[in-house]
Design a protein around this motif. Structure first.
Motif, mmCIF file in Angstrom:
data_model
loop_
_atom_site.group_PDB
_atom_site.id
_atom_site.type_symbol
_atom_site.label_atom_id
_atom_site.label_comp_id
_atom_site.label_asym_id
_atom_site.label_seq_id
_atom_site.Cartn_x
_atom_site.Cartn_y
_atom_site.Cartn_z
ATOM 1 N N GLN A 127 0.835 -1.213 -0.065
ATOM 2 C CA GLN A 127 0.023 0.120 -0.025
ATOM 3 C C GLN A 127 0.864 1.195 -0.110
ATOM 4 O OE1 GLN A 127 -2.836 -0.105 3.147
ATOM 5 N NE2 GLN A 127 -3.690 -2.125 2.374
ATOM 6 N N HIS A 132 3.504 -0.134 9.628
ATOM 7 C CA HIS A 132 1.932 -0.330 9.991
ATOM 8 C C HIS A 132 1.891 -0.742 11.426
ATOM 9 C CE1 HIS A 132 -1.367 -3.132 9.739
ATOM 10 N NE2 HIS A 132 -1.566 -2.988 8.428
ATOM 11 N N GLU A 201 0.048 -9.995 -1.310
ATOM 12 C CA GLU A 201 0.828 -8.711 -0.852
ATOM 13 C C GLU A 201 2.074 -8.599 -1.121
ATOM 14 O OE1 GLU A 201 -2.764 -10.197 1.581
ATOM 15 O OE2 GLU A 201 -1.088 -10.981 0.720
ATOM 16 N N TYR A 204 2.301 -7.344 -4.730
ATOM 17 C CA TYR A 204 2.199 -5.806 -4.901
ATOM 18 C C TYR A 204 3.295 -4.917 -4.343
ATOM 19 C CZ TYR A 204 -2.506 -6.029 -7.070
ATOM 20 O OH TYR A 204 -3.544 -6.311 -7.902
#
Length: 320
Positions: A127, A132, A201, A204
């Motif tokens: 993202q 995080h 994930e 990406y």
């Protein structure tokens, strides 16, 4: 994030050999993610990285297991980022232990997180977030050995209404992610079922992505079962067809886990000479994974064969 649209010649056709995929997308000094949680471990890709003599890699893998041990012994890895190291309930990783415990034949830089910490790092990377947050490091000693795990003040009050200090982990953005899967189409729409991990994930989060699959299927097969597509074509740079490429792990519906090999690895890796002899015979001594498979022999693969257990179909409906 760079994504190609013409890796294989025809528009949208990304199918290449494993040799070509590694030559094109894995470079000396890269950060390389190799993901697959117990299931669908990209072993054949790790072997091809060894054959091509890559050096100075940072390997990111949640469960650093046999393929990491082999890449270490081959001199490919300078740094390991992981949340588990071991021979998947069957023993130790001899090369990795020598590197960490005795710096033999040279030290290994090792960065350790929890499993959930690594998941959060991939999510943040995917993202493009700066970090995080997670609560699960409370009471853990991992922050004391990993300065990358830090505390920040939450902009929101905690459960008791007062300011809260919360742990955060940094994103991970590999130069290249390599995953193994059951099937894909020529454009890279990749389908996985059974035990899944953080493959999507990890893809990406990366600049480049290579998908290694058991079989190539027509577009119609993917379209008929769209919810199994965990990794869409726009996130994939190369598709490699490599049957049995996850051995000694398993591919749900294709072949079973080779438990005998896992049990044997502790003794092989405990002896540096024996480990290097194994690499000479099974990796350097084979031109590619197809030759590795042929060398094992059909009787060997027959022992790992699985029976049919079909999954039910559903009706998506269509406009009348």
């Amino acid at each position: 994030m760079e994504r190609t649209t013409d890796a294989g010649g025809a528009a949208g056709d990304k199918v290449v050999s494993l040799r070509e995929a590694v030559a094109r997308h894995v470079r000396d000094g890269d950060t390389v993610s190799l993901e697959g949680f117990t299931h669908l471990i990209p072993t054949a890709a790790g072997h091809e990285i060894i054959r091509q003599g890559r050096r100075g890699l940072t390997v990111v893998r949640m469960t650093a297991d046999i393929v990491v041990d082999q890449m270490l012994a081959a001199g490919c890895v300078a740094r390991l980022v992981s949340s588990f190291v071991g021979n998947s309930s069957a023993g130790s990783l001899g090369e990795l232990r020598r590197r960490i415990e005795r710096a033999d034949p040279e030290p290994l830089e090792f960065e350790e997180y929890s499993h959930y910490g690594m998941v959060c790092r991939y999510v943040a990377g995917a993202q493009r977030l700066p970090f995080h947050p997670l609560r699960s490091y409370g009471g853990s000693d991992l922050p004391s050995v990993n300065p990358g795990i830090r505390k920040v003040t939450s902009p929101y009050p905690g459960p008791d209404g007062r300011p809260e200090q919360i742990y955060v982990v940094p994103p991970v953005n590999p130069d290249v992610t390599i995953v193994h899967a059951q099937r894909a189409d020529r454009r890279g729409n990749t389908q996985i079922w059974g035990l899944t991990g953080v493959q999507a994930e990890a893809v990406y989060a990366a600049d480049r992505a290579v998908v290694v699959v058991e079989e190539l299927v027509a577009d119609e097969v993917v379209r008929a079962d769209p919810n199994r597509t965990l990794i869409p074509a726009h996130a994939v740079d190369a598709v490699v067809v490599c049957p049995r490429g996850a051995h000694p792990s398993f591919a749900q519906g294709y072949y079973d886990r080779d438990n005998a090999f896992y049990r044997s690895w502790s003794a092989i890796s405990a002896d540096p000479a024996r480990l290097r002899a194994w690499l000479e015979e099974w990796v350097y001594g084979t031109a590619d994974h197809a030759e590795y498979v042929a060398k094992r022999g059909e009787e060997f693969w027959a022992r790992l064969a699985v029976g049919e257990a079909l999954s039910g179909s559903v009706d998506y409906g269509r406009r009348l």
